[in-house]
Design an enzyme around this catalytic site. Structure first.
Site, PDB file in Angstrom:
ATOM      1  N   LYS A   1       5.051   9.413   8.324  1.00  0.00           N
ATOM      2  CA  LYS A   1       5.150   8.861   9.534  1.00  0.00           C
ATOM      3  C   LYS A   1       6.158   9.553  10.523  1.00  0.00           C
ATOM      4  O   LYS A   1       6.191  10.404  10.895  1.00  0.00           O
ATOM      5  CB  LYS A   1       5.115   7.216   9.301  1.00  0.00           C
ATOM      6  CG  LYS A   1       3.887   6.922   8.832  1.00  0.00           C
ATOM      7  CD  LYS A   1       3.929   5.427   8.743  1.00  0.00           C
ATOM      8  CE  LYS A   1       2.763   4.782   7.832  1.00  0.00           C
ATOM      9  NZ  LYS A   1       1.521   4.957   8.410  1.00  0.00           N
TER      10      LYS A   1
ATOM     11  N   TYR B   1       0.964  -1.122  -0.102  1.00  0.00           N
ATOM     12  CA  TYR B   1       0.140  -0.094  -0.066  1.00  0.00           C
ATOM     13  C   TYR B   1       0.940   1.342  -0.166  1.00  0.00           C
ATOM     14  O   TYR B   1       1.985   1.265   0.896  1.00  0.00           O
ATOM     15  CB  TYR B   1      -0.816   0.103   1.216  1.00  0.00           C
ATOM     16  CG  TYR B   1      -1.627   1.293   1.429  1.00  0.00           C
ATOM     17  CD1 TYR B   1      -1.409   2.108   2.505  1.00  0.00           C
ATOM     18  CD2 TYR B   1      -2.712   1.350   0.714  1.00  0.00           C
ATOM     19  CE1 TYR B   1      -2.318   3.395   2.442  1.00  0.00           C
ATOM     20  CE2 TYR B   1      -3.501   2.600   0.649  1.00  0.00           C
ATOM     21  CZ  TYR B   1      -3.359   3.642   1.738  1.00  0.00           C
ATOM     22  OH  TYR B   1      -4.028   4.498   2.008  1.00  0.00           O
TER      23      TYR B   1
ATOM     24  N   ASP C   1       9.282   3.158  -1.089  1.00  0.00           N
ATOM     25  CA  ASP C   1       8.496   3.621  -0.372  1.00  0.00           C
ATOM     26  C   ASP C   1       8.532   3.684   1.125  1.00  0.00           C
ATOM     27  O   ASP C   1       8.316   2.317   1.633  1.00  0.00           O
ATOM     28  CB  ASP C   1       7.063   3.333  -0.815  1.00  0.00           C
ATOM     29  CG  ASP C   1       5.891   3.858  -0.041  1.00  0.00           C
ATOM     30  OD1 ASP C   1       4.650   3.599   0.274  1.00  0.00           O
ATOM     31  OD2 ASP C   1       6.426   4.731   1.112  1.00  0.00           O
TER      32      ASP C   1
HETATM   33  P1  KE4 Z   1      -0.411   8.585   4.615  1.00  0.00           P
HETATM   34  O1  KE4 Z   1      -0.948   9.108   3.393  1.00  0.00           O
HETATM   35  O2  KE4 Z   1      -1.636   7.571   5.246  1.00  0.00           O
HETATM   36  O3  KE4 Z   1       0.186   9.340   5.536  1.00  0.00           O
HETATM   37  O4  KE4 Z   1       0.674   7.361   3.951  1.00  0.00           O
HETATM   38  C1  KE4 Z   1       0.318   6.520   3.018  1.00  0.00           C
HETATM   39  C2  KE4 Z   1       1.292   5.293   2.977  1.00  0.00           C
HETATM   40  C3  KE4 Z   1       2.068   5.288   2.033  1.00  0.00           C
HETATM   41  N1  KE4 Z   1       3.035   4.257   2.172  1.00  0.00           N
HETATM   42  C4  KE4 Z   1       3.218   3.483   3.027  1.00  0.00           C
HETATM   43  C5  KE4 Z   1       4.293   2.287   2.998  1.00  0.00           C
HETATM   44  C6  KE4 Z   1       2.181   3.173   4.048  1.00  0.00           C
HETATM   45  O5  KE4 Z   1       2.118   2.460   4.935  1.00  0.00           O
HETATM   46  C7  KE4 Z   1       1.237   4.612   4.193  1.00  0.00           C
HETATM   47  C8  KE4 Z   1       0.300   4.367   5.442  1.00  0.00           C
HETATM   48  N2  KE4 Z   1       0.137   3.364   6.217  1.00  0.00           N
HETATM   49  C9  KE4 Z   1      -1.218   3.147   6.520  1.00  0.00           C
HETATM   50  C10 KE4 Z   1      -1.063   1.779   7.698  1.00  0.00           C
HETATM   51  N3  KE4 Z   1      -1.388   0.723   7.080  1.00  0.00           N
HETATM   52  C11 KE4 Z   1      -1.696   4.076   7.316  1.00  0.00           C
HETATM   53  C12 KE4 Z   1      -2.965   4.102   8.115  1.00  0.00           C
HETATM   54  C13 KE4 Z   1      -4.199   4.428   7.525  1.00  0.00           C
HETATM   55  O6  KE4 Z   1      -4.561   4.271   6.531  1.00  0.00           O
HETATM   56  O7  KE4 Z   1      -5.120   4.999   8.278  1.00  0.00           O
END
Ligand code: KE4
Length: 425
Positions: free
Chosen positions: A265, A142, A237
Site C-alpha cells: 500500500k 486478513y 503485517d
Molecule cells: P494485497 O495483496 O491486496 O496488496 O495486500 C494484502 C493485504 C495484506 N495484509 C493486510 C493487513 C491487508 O489489509 C491486505 C489487503 N487489504 C485489502 C483491504 N481490506 C485490500 C483490498 C482488496 O482486497 O481489494
C-alpha cells in the site's frame, strides 16, 4: 441505465463478478459499484461524471491523495527510461536503504509486488528459519490470499484451522491456528499447548480488515513475550498500518519490535509494491543466500520504486502525521457528534490516518463485537453518503483512510452530509 451500471453489466461478462478484487463488487452493501474515471487529490469521479470525497484511497496506498503531481512525475520519468529490467537497479537499493532506515527492526528487506506476496513470503521464511510448520493468525485479520492465511478458526479455539476458501487443502489449513484478536490469555494457552511447534505469529498490529480494531496494550506485549519465550517469530503485517498510523508505522507507535514485518500500500504510493524484512540472521535465509526460495519477475519494478521513493520522502515532511492524524480525528469526532445529536447508535475511532465507523454504542475491541454491530444500518448509511458524494469503504468490515489531500472543507462537508442523514433517522 447509468454508465456505471452499463460498465458493470459489461464487466461481468468477462471478469468474475465484474471486478478484479471481490470487495469492489459492492456485494456487502448492495447495488452497482462505481467505476472510477479519474481521481485528483481527495476526490474521484465516476463513469457518470459524479464526484466523491474518497475515504478509501485505493484501500490505503494514496496517503498523498489521487494523482499526486510529484508521484505522477516520478513515475512518468521512470517509465521513459524503461518499464522493467528484471535486473537490479540503483533505485531499488535506495528504496531498500530508506525502508531499513525508517523501520529500525529491519536490517534487510526484499521488495515484492503486493501485500499478499509479502506475507506469503514472510510465512515461508518463518517456517524455513524455525523448521516448524504451525503458524498463528487471528480471526478477522486478513493478510492477503496466500493459502496458509485463508483459514478460519477450527471447531475449538485451540484446534487446527479449517480452510476459509475453496481450494485450500485441509492438510495445509490444519497447520494454521486461528485465535481471538486482543485475547492475550488465548495466545498464552496456545503456546502452552503447542510449545515448540509454532513457527510464527502473524498479526495486524492495528486490525483494519474487520473494520478498525485497536490493539489492547497487553495483547501486543503478550505477542512479543510469548514469541520470544517459545522461539517463534513475531510477524507484524504492516501492509495497511505501515506509514499509515505514524512515521514509525504501528511498531513505532506501540513500541513493539517484531522479528519480521510486511509492507504494501503506502510504500508503493499507489503502484504495485510490497516488501518484507527483518533481522539479518532471518533474512539471510532467503534465496539466493539461503534455502528459502522467493522470487518475482516484477519485484522492485522501477515505476513502483519511483512512486514509493517519492511517497516515503514526502510523508517524512515536518508535521505530516500531526496534520493527518488531527484531520482524521476531526472526521470521526464530527461524525460521532452528529450521530449523538440525533440519537443514532453510532461510534467511531481513528489511529493516525485510518479510521473506523460502527453502528454500535462503542468501538468494538474484538471480532465478536464487530460482528454484533448493525450491518444493515451501515449499508443504509453507506448508500446515503454515496448519494451525498462521500465514498466510504463498501463494507461494514473495512477501515477508512484520510489523505494529506483531504481539506478541512472536505471533512466539514462529510460531517454535514452525515448530519443530514442522521437527522432523517
Ligand atoms: P494485497 O495483496 O491486496 O496488496 O495486500 C494484502 C493485504 C495484506 N495484509 C493486510 C493487513 C491487508 O489489509 C491486505 C489487503 N487489504 C485489502 C483491504 N481490506 C485490500 C483490498 C482488496 O482486497 O481489494
Amino acid at each position: 441505465m447509468t454508465r456505471n451500471e452499463e460498465l458493470f453489466s459489461r464487466a461481468q461478462k468477462t471478469i468474475p463478478g465484474g471486478v478484479n478484487s471481490p470487495v469492489r463488487a459492492f456485494r456487502s452493501v448492495g447495488g452497482a459499484p462505481r467505476f472510477f474515471a479519474r481521481g485528483e487529490g481527495s476526490r474521484v469521479w465516476d463513469a457518470d461524471g459524479k464526484s466523491y470525497i474518497d475515504y478509501v484511497g485505493s484501500w490505503g496506498p494514496l496517503i498523498l491523495g489521487h494523482a499526486d503531481p510529484d508521484t505522477v512525475r516520478a513515475v512518468q520519468e521512470a517509465a521513459a527510461k524503461g518499464l522493467s529490467f528484471g535486473a537490479p537497479t540503483e533505485a531499488e537499493v535506495e528504496l531498500a536503504e530508506l525502508l531499513v532506515q525508517r523501520v529500525p527492526s529491519m536490517d534487510m528487506v526484499r521488495l515484492v509486488s503486493s501485500g499478499t506476496e509479502a506475507t506469503m513470503s514472510a510465512i515461508r521464511l518463518a517456517r524455513g528459519f524455525t523448521g516448524r510448520d504451525m503458524i498463528v493468525k487471528f480471526e478477522g485479520c486478513y493478510h492477503g490470499h496466500g493459502d496458509s492465511l485463508l483459514v478460519k478458526a477450527g471447531s475449538g479455539l485451540l484446534t487446527f484451522g479449517n480452510p476459509s476458501s475453496a481450494g485450500v487443502p485441509a492438510d495445509l489449513a490444519r497447520h494454521t491456528l486461528v485465535l481471538d484478536y486482543n485475547d492475550a490469555q488465548g495466545l498464552k494457552d496456545a503456546f502452552l499447548k503447542h510449545l515448540k511447534s509454532i513457527a510464527c505469529v502473524i498479526v495486524e498490529p492495528v486490525a483494519g480488515n474487520m473494520n478498525l480494531i485497536a490493539p489492547k496494550p497487553e495483547f501486543l506485549a503478550a505477542l512479543r513475550e510469548m514469541c520470544t519465550l517459545h522461539g517463534a517469530l513475531l510477524i507484524f503485517d504492516e501492509v495497511m498500518t505501515g506509514f499509515r498510523v505514524g512515521p514509525g508505522s504501528a511498531q513505532g507507535l506501540y513500541g513493539i519490535t517484531p522479528d519480521l514485518s510486511t509492507f504494501g500500500k503506502v510504500v508503493g504510493g499507489g503502484m504495485p509494491l510490497g516488501a518484507f524484512g527483518g533481522r539479518r540472521d532471518i533474512m539471510e535465509k532467503i534465496a539466493p543466500l539461503g534455502p528459502v526460495y522467493q522470487a518475482g519477475t516484477l519485484s522492485g519494478n522501477p515505476l513502483s520504486v519511483a512512486a514509493g521513493l517519492v511517497t516515503l520522502k514526502k510523508i517524512a515532511a515536518a508535521g505530516f502525521y500531526e496534520s493527518l492524524t488531527a484531520r482524521t480525528k476531526s472526521l470521526v469526532e464530527g461524525l460521532a457528534g452528529a450521530a449523538r445529536k440525533h440519537g443514532v447508535k453510532f461510534s467511531a475511532q481513528s489511529v493516525g490516518g485510518m479510521f473506523g465507523v460502527y453502528f454500535a454504542d462503542q468501538p468494538p475491541t474484538s471480532y465478536a463485537e464487530v460482528m454484533a454491530s448493525d450491518k444493515d444500518a451501515f449499508n443504509r448509511f453507506f448508500h446515503a453518503m454515496l448519494d451525498a458524494g462521500c465514498y466510504l469503504a463498501p463494507s461494514a468490515f473495512e477501515a477508512g483512510f484520510v489523505s494529506a489531500a483531504h481539506t478541512d472543507a472536505d471533512i466539514a462537508a462529510t460531517v454535514a452530509a452525515a448530519d443530514a442523514i442522521f437527522a432523517r433517522g
